[in-house]
Design a protein around this motif. Sequence first.
Motif, PDB file in Angstrom:
ATOM      1  N   GLY A 109       7.210  -4.316  -7.237  1.00 34.07           N
ATOM      2  CA  GLY A 109       8.334  -3.439  -6.921  1.00 34.07           C
ATOM      3  C   GLY A 109       9.511  -4.200  -6.366  1.00 34.07           C
ATOM      4  N   ILE A 110      10.508  -3.435  -5.950  1.00 30.89           N
ATOM      5  CA  ILE A 110      11.733  -4.012  -5.379  1.00 30.89           C
ATOM      6  C   ILE A 110      11.941  -3.402  -3.995  1.00 30.89           C
ATOM      7  CG2 ILE A 110      14.253  -4.136  -5.635  1.00 30.89           C
ATOM      8  CD1 ILE A 110      13.764  -4.005  -8.681  1.00 30.89           C
ATOM      9  N   VAL A 111      12.311  -4.232  -3.037  1.00 30.53           N
ATOM     10  CA  VAL A 111      12.517  -3.762  -1.661  1.00 30.53           C
ATOM     11  C   VAL A 111      13.734  -2.831  -1.630  1.00 30.53           C
ATOM     12  CG1 VAL A 111      13.098  -4.478   0.685  1.00 30.53           C
ATOM     13  CG2 VAL A 111      11.498  -5.836  -0.680  1.00 30.53           C
ATOM     14  N   THR A 112      13.515  -1.617  -1.112  1.00 25.94           N
ATOM     15  CA  THR A 112      14.630  -0.660  -1.046  1.00 25.94           C
ATOM     16  C   THR A 112      15.118  -0.446   0.384  1.00 25.94           C
ATOM     17  OG1 THR A 112      13.021   1.124  -1.022  1.00 25.94           O
ATOM     18  CG2 THR A 112      14.064   0.644  -3.131  1.00 25.94           C
ATOM     19  N   SER A 113      14.257  -0.697   1.375  1.00 23.12           N
ATOM     20  CA  SER A 113      14.728  -0.590   2.759  1.00 23.12           C
ATOM     21  C   SER A 113      13.906  -1.494   3.661  1.00 23.12           C
ATOM     22  CB  SER A 113      14.662   0.857   3.239  1.00 23.12           C
ATOM     23  OG  SER A 113      13.346   1.199   3.575  1.00 23.12           O
ATOM     24  N   ASP A 168       9.096  -2.491   8.754  1.00 19.11           N
ATOM     25  CA  ASP A 168       8.741  -1.335   7.923  1.00 19.11           C
ATOM     26  C   ASP A 168       9.524  -1.497   6.631  1.00 19.11           C
ATOM     27  OD1 ASP A 168       7.074  -0.197   9.730  1.00 19.11           O
ATOM     28  OD2 ASP A 168       8.568   1.179  10.569  1.00 19.11           O
ATOM     29  N   ILE A 169       8.815  -1.858   5.580  1.00 18.28           N
ATOM     30  CA  ILE A 169       9.507  -2.135   4.310  1.00 18.28           C
ATOM     31  C   ILE A 169       9.051  -1.147   3.247  1.00 18.28           C
ATOM     32  CG2 ILE A 169       9.838  -3.859   2.487  1.00 18.28           C
ATOM     33  CD1 ILE A 169       9.201  -5.990   4.641  1.00 18.28           C
ATOM     34  N   THR A 170      10.002  -0.511   2.599  1.00 14.41           N
ATOM     35  CA  THR A 170       9.621   0.382   1.490  1.00 14.41           C
ATOM     36  C   THR A 170      10.035  -0.250   0.164  1.00 14.41           C
ATOM     37  OG1 THR A 170      11.664   1.591   1.792  1.00 14.41           O
ATOM     38  CG2 THR A 170       9.718   2.570   2.759  1.00 14.41           C
ATOM     39  N   LEU A 171       9.261   0.081  -0.848  1.00 10.83           N
ATOM     40  CA  LEU A 171       9.486  -0.497  -2.173  1.00 10.83           C
ATOM     41  C   LEU A 171       9.705   0.596  -3.210  1.00 10.83           C
ATOM     42  CD1 LEU A 171       6.492  -3.009  -2.410  1.00 10.83           C
ATOM     43  CD2 LEU A 171       8.757  -3.476  -1.524  1.00 10.83           C
ATOM     44  N   GLU A 172      10.473   0.231  -4.201  1.00 12.62           N
ATOM     45  CA  GLU A 172      10.545   1.094  -5.382  1.00 12.62           C
ATOM     46  C   GLU A 172       9.606   0.462  -6.398  1.00 12.62           C
ATOM     47  OE1 GLU A 172      14.457   1.407  -7.130  1.00 12.62           O
ATOM     48  OE2 GLU A 172      13.511   2.060  -8.996  1.00 12.62           O
ATOM     49  N   PRO A 173       8.600   1.202  -6.886  1.00 12.97           N
ATOM     50  CA  PRO A 173       7.637   0.571  -7.803  1.00 12.97           C
ATOM     51  C   PRO A 173       8.321   0.000  -9.045  1.00 12.97           C
ATOM     52  CG  PRO A 173       6.907   2.765  -7.170  1.00 12.97           C
ATOM     53  CD  PRO A 173       8.310   2.621  -6.674  1.00 12.97           C
ATOM     54  N   ALA A 174       7.798  -1.100  -9.525  1.00  8.60           N
ATOM     55  CA  ALA A 174       8.345  -1.707 -10.743  1.00  8.60           C
ATOM     56  C   ALA A 174       8.066  -0.812 -11.948  1.00  8.60           C
ATOM     57  CB  ALA A 174       7.717  -3.079 -10.947  1.00  8.60           C
ATOM     58  N   VAL A 175       7.012  -0.032 -11.837  1.00  2.69           N
ATOM     59  CA  VAL A 175       6.578   0.798 -12.964  1.00  2.69           C
ATOM     60  C   VAL A 175       6.997   2.249 -12.738  1.00  2.69           C
ATOM     61  CG1 VAL A 175       4.526   1.682 -14.147  1.00  2.69           C
ATOM     62  CG2 VAL A 175       4.592  -0.687 -13.370  1.00  2.69           C
ATOM     63  N   ASP A 176       7.496   2.885 -13.778  1.00  4.77           N
ATOM     64  CA  ASP A 176       7.754   4.318 -13.701  1.00  4.77           C
ATOM     65  C   ASP A 176       6.461   5.022 -14.115  1.00  4.77           C
ATOM     66  OD1 ASP A 176       8.533   6.897 -13.877  1.00  4.77           O
ATOM     67  OD2 ASP A 176      10.175   6.602 -15.288  1.00  4.77           O
ATOM     68  N   PHE A 177       5.758   5.550 -13.125  1.00  2.00           N
ATOM     69  CA  PHE A 177       4.437   6.118 -13.403  1.00  2.00           C
ATOM     70  C   PHE A 177       4.508   7.417 -14.207  1.00  2.00           C
ATOM     71  CE2 PHE A 177       3.711   3.291  -9.839  1.00  2.00           C
ATOM     72  CZ  PHE A 177       2.559   2.646 -10.245  1.00  2.00           C
ATOM     73  N   GLY A 178       5.712   7.947 -14.357  1.00  2.00           N
ATOM     74  CA  GLY A 178       5.855   9.190 -15.107  1.00  2.00           C
ATOM     75  C   GLY A 178       5.880   9.016 -16.614  1.00  2.00           C
ATOM     76  N   ARG A 214       0.850  -1.190   0.000  1.00  2.00           N
ATOM     77  CA  ARG A 214       0.000   0.000   0.000  1.00  2.00           C
ATOM     78  C   ARG A 214       0.884   1.239   0.000  1.00  2.00           C
ATOM     79  NH1 ARG A 214      -2.041  -0.906   6.228  1.00  2.00           N
ATOM     80  NH2 ARG A 214      -0.145  -0.170   7.177  1.00  2.00           N
ATOM     81  N   SER A 215       0.261   2.365  -0.260  1.00  2.00           N
ATOM     82  CA  SER A 215       1.015   3.609  -0.318  1.00  2.00           C
ATOM     83  C   SER A 215       1.023   4.256   1.060  1.00  2.00           C
ATOM     84  CB  SER A 215       0.376   4.537  -1.342  1.00  2.00           C
ATOM     85  OG  SER A 215       1.110   5.712  -1.439  1.00  2.00           O
ATOM     86  N   GLY A 216       2.200   4.637   1.517  1.00  2.00           N
ATOM     87  CA  GLY A 216       2.315   5.268   2.833  1.00  2.00           C
ATOM     88  C   GLY A 216       3.078   6.570   2.726  1.00  2.00           C
ATOM     89  N   PRO A 217       3.399   7.174   3.862  1.00  2.00           N
ATOM     90  CA  PRO A 217       4.104   8.460   3.836  1.00  2.00           C
ATOM     91  C   PRO A 217       5.465   8.375   3.156  1.00  2.00           C
ATOM     92  CG  PRO A 217       3.486   7.816   6.087  1.00  2.00           C
ATOM     93  CD  PRO A 217       3.132   6.675   5.202  1.00  2.00           C
ATOM     94  N   ARG A 218       6.080   7.182   3.174  1.00  2.00           N
ATOM     95  CA  ARG A 218       7.415   7.058   2.584  1.00  2.00           C
ATOM     96  C   ARG A 218       7.369   6.475   1.173  1.00  2.00           C
ATOM     97  NH1 ARG A 218      11.010   3.833   6.578  1.00  2.00           N
ATOM     98  NH2 ARG A 218       9.267   2.389   6.427  1.00  2.00           N
ATOM     99  N   GLY A 219       6.194   6.397   0.618  1.00  2.00           N
ATOM    100  CA  GLY A 219       6.045   5.816  -0.720  1.00  2.00           C
ATOM    101  C   GLY A 219       5.356   4.466  -0.630  1.00  2.00           C
ATOM    102  N   LEU A 220       5.683   3.598  -1.566  1.00  2.00           N
ATOM    103  CA  LEU A 220       5.063   2.275  -1.579  1.00  2.00           C
ATOM    104  C   LEU A 220       5.662   1.423  -0.454  1.00  2.00           C
ATOM    105  CD1 LEU A 220       2.927   1.570  -3.639  1.00  2.00           C
ATOM    106  CD2 LEU A 220       4.634   0.335  -4.954  1.00  2.00           C
ATOM    107  N   GLU A 221       4.792   0.753   0.311  1.00  2.00           N
ATOM    108  CA  GLU A 221       5.254  -0.036   1.462  1.00  2.00           C
ATOM    109  C   GLU A 221       4.716  -1.455   1.383  1.00  2.00           C
ATOM    110  OE1 GLU A 221       3.609   2.093   4.722  1.00  2.00           O
ATOM    111  OE2 GLU A 221       5.122   3.683   4.664  1.00  2.00           O
ATOM    112  N   LEU A 222       5.488  -2.369   1.912  1.00  2.00           N
ATOM    113  CA  LEU A 222       4.996  -3.744   2.053  1.00  2.00           C
ATOM    114  C   LEU A 222       4.691  -3.938   3.532  1.00  2.00           C
ATOM    115  CD1 LEU A 222       4.432  -6.533   0.841  1.00  2.00           C
ATOM    116  CD2 LEU A 222       6.814  -7.111   1.192  1.00  2.00           C
ATOM    117  N   ALA A 223       3.409  -4.064   3.838  1.00  2.00           N
ATOM    118  CA  ALA A 223       2.990  -4.106   5.238  1.00  2.00           C
ATOM    119  C   ALA A 223       2.687  -5.534   5.681  1.00  2.00           C
ATOM    120  CB  ALA A 223       1.755  -3.235   5.415  1.00  2.00           C
ATOM    121  N   PHE A 224       2.614  -5.691   6.986  1.00  2.00           N
ATOM    122  CA  PHE A 224       2.232  -6.953   7.640  1.00  2.00           C
ATOM    123  C   PHE A 224       3.204  -8.101   7.367  1.00  2.00           C
ATOM    124  CE2 PHE A 224      -1.880  -4.752   6.660  1.00  2.00           C
ATOM    125  CZ  PHE A 224      -2.018  -4.206   7.928  1.00  2.00           C
TER     126      PHE A 224
END
Lengths: 174, 325
Positions: free
Chosen positions: B232-236, B246-256, B193-203
């Motif tokens: 996405g790919i786990v970045t932290s 607390d896991i953050t992801l870099e999305p696989a897709v460049d939404f831009g 889901r999307s969180g304050p730090r970007g895309l996150e992998l929760a639970f």
Amino acid sequence: MPVIPLLRFAAALLTVILLHALGVWLVPEFARSIDLFLVLTVIYALGGDTMVGLLVGLVAGLTNDVLTGSLFALHGFVDTLVGYGMARLAQRLVIDRVSGAFLVTGVASALQQVLLAGLVLLLLPQPELPEPVWIAIRAAGTGMAAAAVLLASRNLRTNLAERRQRKAQRLHLD
Amino acid sequence: MNERRTAWFLVAALAGQLLMLSIQAPAAEDGGGSNFLESSMLRGVAPLTRGVSSLMESVRGFGDDWKGREEMAAENQALRQRVEEMELEVMRLSELETEVERLAEAMDYSRASGRGLRVADVVYADHSSWFRTLLLYVGERPASLNQPVISDDGLVGRVVEVVPHYAKVQLITDRAAAVGAMIRRTRRQGVVRSGPRGLELAFLPQQADVRVGDRVVTSGIDGIYPRGLPVGIVTSVERGQELFYDITLEPAVDFGVLDQLYLLEDTTPGPAGGGGGDAPPADGSGDGARNGAAGGAADSAAGSAGGDSADGSADSAADSSGARP
């Protein structure tokens, strides 16, 4: 219902939609930096008619909602309030200068974003709130856009008046 | 008196909109409640955005055409050659597919689902602002609600609003969106889901094995997105305050840079868009035979994100367990 002002408004709304779509296509950060729908609302509201202010805010806001991914009527609700508020303000305050229009629209934009954030906080379980720096950028961007539109329309009106006057003089000499 | 009437009108307009908002709010997690007014306005506005998009595309196309005719001719030549090579590859793969089908039939093995792809043009994309949006031109055949939308690189989102020829998409980066996902290496499941730090992998519990660089794909448990789409790919990875990471992801897709996307269609009989079947594979190569024509087509679309062949091949084997006998 007066037809000409209605047509003029429809043309203005159409222009705003096209400019917005073009802006987003050209600059990805466009929608984050400038709210053209609010510019339209404020410019109409500055005429001082509260009914016009709230109706333009309602229609422009709902149109903006169609182009945003959140709840429908979120912008509609806030822009209606802002349109009405700006029209009430214009009844008490003569905003003639371009700098005045910039200031008023900037404040309206900041107010709009704060109201949006409040509504989103109330309605959504995990809301995303805008960063303060982007609130400021958007307020400044929207203010500048309103000032530019006002300046352009004033110049256009002056040019038209001058041309009309010149034409009248020429006729008079003949 | 006039002002009083305006004030009443204001109250009515605000109350009406507040009512509309409060009806939609509980359904926001499911993509929001669509209403007649929104659909009608979308019908009017979407063609305008498409007009602007088409105009700008043709202006850009004209510019490109003017600048690099020779470059394009060379590229065209190379592409033709590539198409020929790929046609040969397709022939080889379809042979393999037939063989696999024959073997599967012999072993009384049935596929869990068939997925096809439909191309859709992006006519309006605002990924940067507070409220993210994507409008697609889907052509004559309408999209269906909750239909997954993917790009060449991975998962983009799902359809939340449908009008003739157009569809509105909720991006996975939207705060209201949630995607059932898993770490591809370990199959450990969580929710993206999307969180304050970007895309996150929760639970994901702190006992789980998760590392920076791990690829995250859809797990299929949400009943919307099929299994195996790159997310996405786990970045932290940090220890959270509760029992989870607390896991953050870099999305696989460049939404831009989205301009053409694919609607994932359920080609098996039954309701479209639903079900938690298997995705077209996320792995880059060699899966066409296993997944049939639909999977093979999706390979080229969603496959490029799964670049690491070593771990990809291992996962391919695990992925295939989704196709139940």
